[in-house]
Design an enzyme around this catalytic site. Structure first.
Site, mmCIF file in Angstrom:
data_model
loop_
_atom_site.group_PDB
_atom_site.id
_atom_site.type_symbol
_atom_site.label_atom_id
_atom_site.label_comp_id
_atom_site.label_asym_id
_atom_site.label_seq_id
_atom_site.Cartn_x
_atom_site.Cartn_y
_atom_site.Cartn_z
ATOM 1 C CG ASN A 192 -12.198 -0.678 3.813
ATOM 2 O OD1 ASN A 192 -12.551 -1.164 4.885
ATOM 3 N ND2 ASN A 192 -11.066 -0.009 3.675
ATOM 4 C CG ASP A 241 -2.085 0.960 1.088
ATOM 5 O OD1 ASP A 241 -3.234 0.489 0.991
ATOM 6 O OD2 ASP A 241 -1.848 2.193 1.058
ATOM 7 C CB ILE A 242 0.778 4.292 -2.118
ATOM 8 C CG1 ILE A 242 1.859 5.203 -2.684
ATOM 9 C CG2 ILE A 242 -0.488 5.056 -1.788
ATOM 10 C CD1 ILE A 242 1.511 5.792 -4.047
ATOM 11 C CG HIS A 256 -8.664 -2.944 -2.415
ATOM 12 N ND1 HIS A 256 -9.582 -2.241 -3.182
ATOM 13 C CD2 HIS A 256 -8.533 -2.254 -1.262
ATOM 14 C CE1 HIS A 256 -9.985 -1.176 -2.505
ATOM 15 N NE2 HIS A 256 -9.379 -1.165 -1.337
ATOM 16 N N GLY A 303 -16.047 2.469 3.375
ATOM 17 C CA GLY A 303 -14.798 3.220 3.240
ATOM 18 C C GLY A 303 -13.984 2.837 2.023
ATOM 19 C CD GLN A 304 -14.751 -0.831 -2.934
ATOM 20 O OE1 GLN A 304 -15.882 -1.179 -2.553
ATOM 21 N NE2 GLN A 304 -14.142 -1.385 -3.972
ATOM 22 C CG HIS A 338 -6.686 -2.816 3.064
ATOM 23 N ND1 HIS A 338 -5.966 -1.653 2.884
ATOM 24 C CD2 HIS A 338 -7.896 -2.577 2.511
ATOM 25 C CE1 HIS A 338 -6.708 -0.753 2.264
ATOM 26 N NE2 HIS A 338 -7.888 -1.280 2.034
HETATM 27 P P1 5GP Z 1 -9.723 1.430 0.302
HETATM 28 O O1 5GP Z 1 -9.846 2.705 1.063
HETATM 29 O O2 5GP Z 1 -10.416 1.510 -1.040
HETATM 30 O O3 5GP Z 1 -10.100 0.206 1.066
HETATM 31 O O4 5GP Z 1 -8.173 1.240 0.035
HETATM 32 C C1 5GP Z 1 -7.487 1.755 -1.041
HETATM 33 C C2 5GP Z 1 -6.026 1.664 -0.687
HETATM 34 O O5 5GP Z 1 -5.273 1.817 -1.862
HETATM 35 C C3 5GP Z 1 -5.573 2.763 0.270
HETATM 36 O O6 5GP Z 1 -5.033 2.156 1.448
HETATM 37 C C4 5GP Z 1 -4.533 3.538 -0.518
HETATM 38 O O7 5GP Z 1 -3.438 3.962 0.257
HETATM 39 C C5 5GP Z 1 -4.125 2.546 -1.578
HETATM 40 N N1 5GP Z 1 -3.726 3.165 -2.827
HETATM 41 C C6 5GP Z 1 -4.407 4.121 -3.526
HETATM 42 N N2 5GP Z 1 -3.748 4.447 -4.642
HETATM 43 C C7 5GP Z 1 -2.623 3.685 -4.661
HETATM 44 C C8 5GP Z 1 -1.524 3.575 -5.587
HETATM 45 O O8 5GP Z 1 -1.450 4.232 -6.613
HETATM 46 N N3 5GP Z 1 -0.550 2.677 -5.262
HETATM 47 C C9 5GP Z 1 -0.592 1.911 -4.118
HETATM 48 N N4 5GP Z 1 0.418 1.081 -3.904
HETATM 49 N N5 5GP Z 1 -1.619 1.989 -3.246
HETATM 50 C C10 5GP Z 1 -2.612 2.858 -3.516
#
Ligand code: 5GP
Ligand code: ZN
Length: 114
Positions: A87, A30-31, A100, A93-94, A102
């Site tokens: 999420n 994760d970034i 995906h 919170g998606q 985590h």
């Molecule tokens: P969500 O909030 O949808 O469950 O999680 C999305 C996740 O994707 C977040 O934790 C966010 O940091 C990660 N993310 C978003 N854009 C990028 C990206 O370009 N590269 C990487 N490695 N992670 C990303």
């Protein structure tokens, strides 16, 4: 899907710190990590969320969990434990609409989440 950032990561159009990939899944860090170890496991097929699972694509879930188990071991978080988070949708919170999972580990995680 043309404008999906995770589809672009799978294709290599957006760089990522890849951990593992095979025919069905892609795993990368994760970034914006929320724990010392924080990676994401995604299907290569664009599935928007858990809500879009069906008889045809559901098998990828077992593959994702097998991959999580293997990578958690390889990355050294199996023994102390880790958390798997999905999420789903707005209230879940998606923020990226490509399903995906985590995987968070390397510290003691609090419960319940906010
Ligand atoms: P969500 O909030 O949808 O469950 O999680 C999305 C996740 O994707 C977040 O934790 C966010 O940091 C990660 N993310 C978003 N854009 C990028 C990206 O370009 N590269 C990487 N490695 N992670 C990303
Ligand atoms: Zn996608």
């Amino acid at each position: 899907m043309g404008d999906c950032i995770f589809c672009k990561i799978i294709k290599g159009d957006i760089p990522s710190k890849k951990i593992y990939e095979d025919e069905f899944v892609y795993a990368f860090y994760d970034i914006n990590p929320e724990a010392p170890t924080h990676f994401l496991v995604i299907p290569k097929e664009h599935i928007e969320s858990v809500n879009m699972l069906n008889e045809k694509n559901i098998n990828v879930i077992s593959h994702i969990f097998k991959t999580i188990k293997k990578l958690a071991k390889e990355l050294g978080i199996s023994e102390k434990g880790y958390r798997i988070v999905n999420n789903c949708g707005e209230d879940g919170g998606q923020t990226v609409n490509h399903m995906h999972f985590h995987v968070l580990g390397g510290r003691n995680l609090k419960w319940p989440p906010g």
